[in-house]
Write a protein that holds these residues in place. Structure first.
Motif, PDB file in Angstrom:
ATOM      1  N   PHE A  83     114.818 100.913 -10.608  1.00 21.31           N
ATOM      2  CA  PHE A  83     114.543 101.935 -10.901  1.00 21.31           C
ATOM      3  C   PHE A  83     113.495 102.896 -10.084  1.00 21.31           C
ATOM      4  O   PHE A  83     113.601 103.943  -9.773  1.00 21.31           O
ATOM      5  CB  PHE A  83     113.957 102.029 -12.416  1.00 21.31           C
ATOM      6  CG  PHE A  83     113.222 103.176 -12.882  1.00 21.31           C
ATOM      7  CD1 PHE A  83     113.726 104.438 -13.292  1.00 21.31           C
ATOM      8  CD2 PHE A  83     111.886 103.121 -12.861  1.00 21.31           C
ATOM      9  CE1 PHE A  83     113.023 105.347 -13.573  1.00 21.31           C
ATOM     10  CE2 PHE A  83     110.952 104.051 -13.217  1.00 21.31           C
ATOM     11  CZ  PHE A  83     111.703 105.448 -13.919  1.00 21.31           C
ATOM     12  N   VAL A  84     112.391 101.918  -9.661  1.00 17.42           N
ATOM     13  CA  VAL A  84     111.394 102.557  -8.767  1.00 17.42           C
ATOM     14  C   VAL A  84     111.989 103.078  -7.524  1.00 17.42           C
ATOM     15  O   VAL A  84     111.377 103.733  -6.797  1.00 17.42           O
ATOM     16  CB  VAL A  84     110.215 101.504  -8.588  1.00 17.42           C
ATOM     17  CG1 VAL A  84     109.231 101.952  -7.634  1.00 17.42           C
ATOM     18  CG2 VAL A  84     109.568 101.024  -9.841  1.00 17.42           C
ATOM     19  N   GLU A  85     112.625 102.027  -6.801  1.00 15.59           N
ATOM     20  CA  GLU A  85     113.493 102.277  -5.626  1.00 15.59           C
ATOM     21  C   GLU A  85     114.263 103.650  -5.630  1.00 15.59           C
ATOM     22  O   GLU A  85     114.475 104.375  -4.772  1.00 15.59           O
ATOM     23  CB  GLU A  85     114.126 101.090  -5.109  1.00 15.59           C
ATOM     24  CG  GLU A  85     113.478  99.894  -4.699  1.00 15.59           C
ATOM     25  CD  GLU A  85     114.316  98.704  -4.400  1.00 15.59           C
ATOM     26  OE1 GLU A  85     115.725  98.669  -4.842  1.00 15.59           O
ATOM     27  OE2 GLU A  85     114.135  97.946  -3.481  1.00 15.59           O
ATOM     28  N   ALA A  86     115.034 103.722  -6.667  1.00 13.48           N
ATOM     29  CA  ALA A  86     115.942 104.876  -6.746  1.00 13.48           C
ATOM     30  C   ALA A  86     114.931 106.102  -6.969  1.00 13.48           C
ATOM     31  O   ALA A  86     115.402 107.278  -6.543  1.00 13.48           O
ATOM     32  CB  ALA A  86     116.774 104.912  -8.128  1.00 13.48           C
ATOM     33  N   ALA A  99     103.301 108.705  -3.647  1.00  8.19           N
ATOM     34  CA  ALA A  99     102.829 109.353  -5.037  1.00  8.19           C
ATOM     35  C   ALA A  99     103.826 109.081  -6.139  1.00  8.19           C
ATOM     36  O   ALA A  99     103.449 109.010  -7.028  1.00  8.19           O
ATOM     37  CB  ALA A  99     102.457 110.871  -4.487  1.00  8.19           C
ATOM     38  N   VAL A 100     104.979 109.479  -5.762  1.00  9.09           N
ATOM     39  CA  VAL A 100     106.053 109.457  -6.805  1.00  9.09           C
ATOM     40  C   VAL A 100     106.557 107.974  -6.917  1.00  9.09           C
ATOM     41  O   VAL A 100     106.761 107.766  -8.102  1.00  9.09           O
ATOM     42  CB  VAL A 100     107.422 110.105  -5.975  1.00  9.09           C
ATOM     43  CG1 VAL A 100     108.833 109.830  -6.961  1.00  9.09           C
ATOM     44  CG2 VAL A 100     107.337 111.642  -5.840  1.00  9.09           C
ATOM     45  N   GLY A 101     106.562 107.085  -6.281  1.00  6.35           N
ATOM     46  CA  GLY A 101     106.591 105.809  -6.369  1.00  6.35           C
ATOM     47  C   GLY A 101     105.660 105.134  -7.593  1.00  6.35           C
ATOM     48  O   GLY A 101     105.915 104.190  -8.347  1.00  6.35           O
ATOM     49  N   ALA A 104     106.453 106.375 -10.662  1.00  2.00           N
ATOM     50  CA  ALA A 104     107.599 105.640 -11.284  1.00  2.00           C
ATOM     51  C   ALA A 104     107.317 104.361 -12.014  1.00  2.00           C
ATOM     52  O   ALA A 104     107.700 103.976 -12.858  1.00  2.00           O
ATOM     53  CB  ALA A 104     108.763 105.887 -10.171  1.00  2.00           C
ATOM     54  N   PHE A 105     106.295 103.765 -10.952  1.00  2.00           N
ATOM     55  CA  PHE A 105     106.031 102.484 -11.409  1.00  2.00           C
ATOM     56  C   PHE A 105     105.589 102.302 -12.660  1.00  2.00           C
ATOM     57  O   PHE A 105     105.472 101.523 -13.845  1.00  2.00           O
ATOM     58  CB  PHE A 105     105.169 101.757 -10.263  1.00  2.00           C
ATOM     59  CG  PHE A 105     104.714 100.285 -10.598  1.00  2.00           C
ATOM     60  CD1 PHE A 105     105.497  99.247  -9.877  1.00  2.00           C
ATOM     61  CD2 PHE A 105     103.613 100.110 -10.862  1.00  2.00           C
ATOM     62  CE1 PHE A 105     105.146  97.910 -10.093  1.00  2.00           C
ATOM     63  CE2 PHE A 105     103.409  98.561 -11.490  1.00  2.00           C
ATOM     64  CZ  PHE A 105     104.020  97.642 -10.785  1.00  2.00           C
ATOM     65  N   VAL A 106     104.239 103.140 -12.948  1.00  2.00           N
ATOM     66  CA  VAL A 106     103.632 103.265 -14.145  1.00  2.00           C
ATOM     67  C   VAL A 106     104.535 103.678 -15.416  1.00  2.00           C
ATOM     68  O   VAL A 106     104.640 103.059 -16.401  1.00  2.00           O
ATOM     69  CB  VAL A 106     102.353 104.035 -14.164  1.00  2.00           C
ATOM     70  CG1 VAL A 106     101.476 104.481 -15.409  1.00  2.00           C
ATOM     71  CG2 VAL A 106     101.552 103.719 -12.875  1.00  2.00           C
ATOM     72  N   ARG A 107     105.189 104.600 -15.153  1.00  2.00           N
ATOM     73  CA  ARG A 107     106.011 105.205 -16.252  1.00  2.00           C
ATOM     74  C   ARG A 107     107.314 104.035 -16.670  1.00  2.00           C
ATOM     75  O   ARG A 107     107.569 103.796 -17.722  1.00  2.00           O
ATOM     76  CB  ARG A 107     106.772 106.433 -15.772  1.00  2.00           C
ATOM     77  CG  ARG A 107     107.663 107.163 -16.971  1.00  2.00           C
ATOM     78  CD  ARG A 107     108.220 108.277 -16.226  1.00  2.00           C
ATOM     79  NE  ARG A 107     109.469 108.199 -15.480  1.00  2.00           N
ATOM     80  CZ  ARG A 107     109.262 108.483 -14.123  1.00  2.00           C
ATOM     81  NH1 ARG A 107     108.257 108.930 -13.794  1.00  2.00           N
ATOM     82  NH2 ARG A 107     110.474 108.396 -13.507  1.00  2.00           N
ATOM     83  N   GLY A 108     107.706 103.414 -15.313  1.00  2.00           N
ATOM     84  CA  GLY A 108     108.969 102.322 -15.762  1.00  2.00           C
ATOM     85  C   GLY A 108     108.394 101.387 -16.644  1.00  2.00           C
ATOM     86  O   GLY A 108     109.309 100.927 -17.406  1.00  2.00           O
ATOM     87  N   VAL A 109     107.518 100.802 -16.362  1.00  2.00           N
ATOM     88  CA  VAL A 109     106.960  99.718 -17.113  1.00  2.00           C
ATOM     89  C   VAL A 109     106.501 100.238 -18.558  1.00  2.00           C
ATOM     90  O   VAL A 109     107.054  99.454 -19.477  1.00  2.00           O
ATOM     91  CB  VAL A 109     105.658  98.902 -16.349  1.00  2.00           C
ATOM     92  CG1 VAL A 109     105.125  97.893 -17.455  1.00  2.00           C
ATOM     93  CG2 VAL A 109     105.964  98.505 -15.262  1.00  2.00           C
ATOM     94  N   PHE A 142     106.231  94.770  -3.364  1.00  2.00           N
ATOM     95  CA  PHE A 142     107.134  95.634  -3.084  1.00  2.00           C
ATOM     96  C   PHE A 142     106.348  97.001  -2.473  1.00  2.00           C
ATOM     97  O   PHE A 142     107.016  97.412  -1.637  1.00  2.00           O
ATOM     98  CB  PHE A 142     107.560  96.037  -4.682  1.00  2.00           C
ATOM     99  CG  PHE A 142     108.318  97.405  -4.681  1.00  2.00           C
ATOM    100  CD1 PHE A 142     109.876  97.578  -4.544  1.00  2.00           C
ATOM    101  CD2 PHE A 142     107.559  98.657  -5.034  1.00  2.00           C
ATOM    102  CE1 PHE A 142     110.341  98.711  -4.361  1.00  2.00           C
ATOM    103  CE2 PHE A 142     108.416  99.946  -5.121  1.00  2.00           C
ATOM    104  CZ  PHE A 142     109.624  99.839  -4.644  1.00  2.00           C
ATOM    105  N   ILE A 143     105.242  97.263  -2.789  1.00  2.00           N
ATOM    106  CA  ILE A 143     104.317  98.170  -2.063  1.00  2.00           C
ATOM    107  C   ILE A 143     104.243  97.785  -0.583  1.00  2.00           C
ATOM    108  O   ILE A 143     104.426  98.879   0.285  1.00  2.00           O
ATOM    109  CB  ILE A 143     102.950  98.504  -2.990  1.00  2.00           C
ATOM    110  CG1 ILE A 143     103.418  99.045  -4.329  1.00  2.00           C
ATOM    111  CG2 ILE A 143     102.361  99.384  -2.051  1.00  2.00           C
ATOM    112  CD1 ILE A 143     102.202  98.982  -5.411  1.00  2.00           C
ATOM    113  N   ALA A 144     103.939  96.642  -0.233  1.00  2.00           N
ATOM    114  CA  ALA A 144     103.592  96.227   0.883  1.00  2.00           C
ATOM    115  C   ALA A 144     104.898  96.443   1.702  1.00  2.00           C
ATOM    116  O   ALA A 144     104.834  96.840   2.902  1.00  2.00           O
ATOM    117  CB  ALA A 144     103.235  94.802   1.031  1.00  2.00           C
ATOM    118  N   ARG A 145     106.197  96.075   1.065  1.00  2.00           N
ATOM    119  CA  ARG A 145     107.274  96.287   2.003  1.00  2.00           C
ATOM    120  C   ARG A 145     107.801  97.861   2.220  1.00  2.00           C
ATOM    121  O   ARG A 145     108.522  98.197   2.875  1.00  2.00           O
ATOM    122  CB  ARG A 145     108.583  95.542   1.360  1.00  2.00           C
ATOM    123  CG  ARG A 145     108.461  94.049   1.402  1.00  2.00           C
ATOM    124  CD  ARG A 145     110.032  93.431   1.274  1.00  2.00           C
ATOM    125  NE  ARG A 145     110.294  93.693   0.022  1.00  2.00           N
ATOM    126  CZ  ARG A 145     110.589  92.666  -0.924  1.00  2.00           C
ATOM    127  NH1 ARG A 145     109.741  91.474  -0.762  1.00  2.00           N
ATOM    128  NH2 ARG A 145     110.981  93.032  -2.118  1.00  2.00           N
TER     129      ARG A 145
END
Length: 212
Positions: A83-86, A99-101, A104-109, A142-145
């Motif tokens: 979901f975050v990648e999308a 910023a968007v990621g 999305a991370f906060v919202r997704g969890v 995930f963020i580091a990559r």
């Protein structure tokens, strides 16, 4: 990529064995029941019934409920990562991606009831399989990559990628564990604006140089 950054999900999924249609049905049924009834109250018999399989089949794949909970949570995390990648797919600018990621991370969890219950702790069952350290490791990796290719292309300096990624991940985890406060976490646009203002400068640190 350092050895300890082998995709965490890949190594964790290896513990549950190869997936098949029956396993998929069991895990999907488990996640649905965990979300509606909670992990503690959901029985193996209920999962078998929801998956339209015999309970013996469920136990052959997952001899203990804890193993099934673990595998179901891994499935939820893998979908969350997708979901975050999308959410950042097709976004070319690094600042926009981050910023968007982050939003999305906060919202997704917050929108995944099973994962959220585990991250915040389940004192009745003691389920901490993916809480705290493992969730943090997933976020940091995930963020580091995401950051590292921009360093390799020369857009970003050669700073400590894992350090910056962990700052992002720890903040996101904190917003999930202790909602409220003045940092916006409920509105995606406001969360993105917060990330642009306060977090993106972390991608452009003043790197201290050793004196000659």
């Amino acid at each position: 990529m350092p050895a300890d950054e082998e995709p965490l999900l890949t190594s964790l999924f290896a513990e549950t064995g190869a997936s098949d249609e029956g396993t998929d049905r069991i895990l999907d049924a488990a996640l649905t029941l965990f979300a509606s009834s909670g992990i503690r109250k959901t029985t193996m018999n209920q999962i078998a019934e929801a998956a339209e399989l015999g309970v013996a089949t469920v136990y052959r794949r997952f001899p203990q409920k804890r193993q099934l909970v673990h595998a179901a949570l891994l499935r939820d995390v893998s979908r969350f990562i997708a979901f975050v990648e999308a959410s950042v797919a097709g976004i070319e600018a690094l600042d926009d991606q981050m910023a968007v990621g982050f939003a999305a991370f906060v919202r997704g969890v917050s929108e995944r009831p099973v994962m959220l219950s585990v991250v915040r702790g389940d004192p009745e069952t003691g389920v901490t399989l993916l809480a705290d350290r493992a969730i943090l490791d997933l976020g940091r990796t995930f963020i580091a990559r995401t950051i590292r290719p921009w360093q390799e292309s020369g857009v970003l300096a050669d700073f400590d990628t894992d350090m910056v990624a962990e700052i992002f991940a720890r903040l996101a985890q904190s917003l999930i564990l202790t909602p409220g406060g003045i940092i916006p976490a409920e509105n995606g646009d406001n969360t993105s604006k917060f990330a642009r203002t306060y977090l993106l400068p972390l991608l452009y640190p003043r790197i201290a140089r050793d004196p000659d």
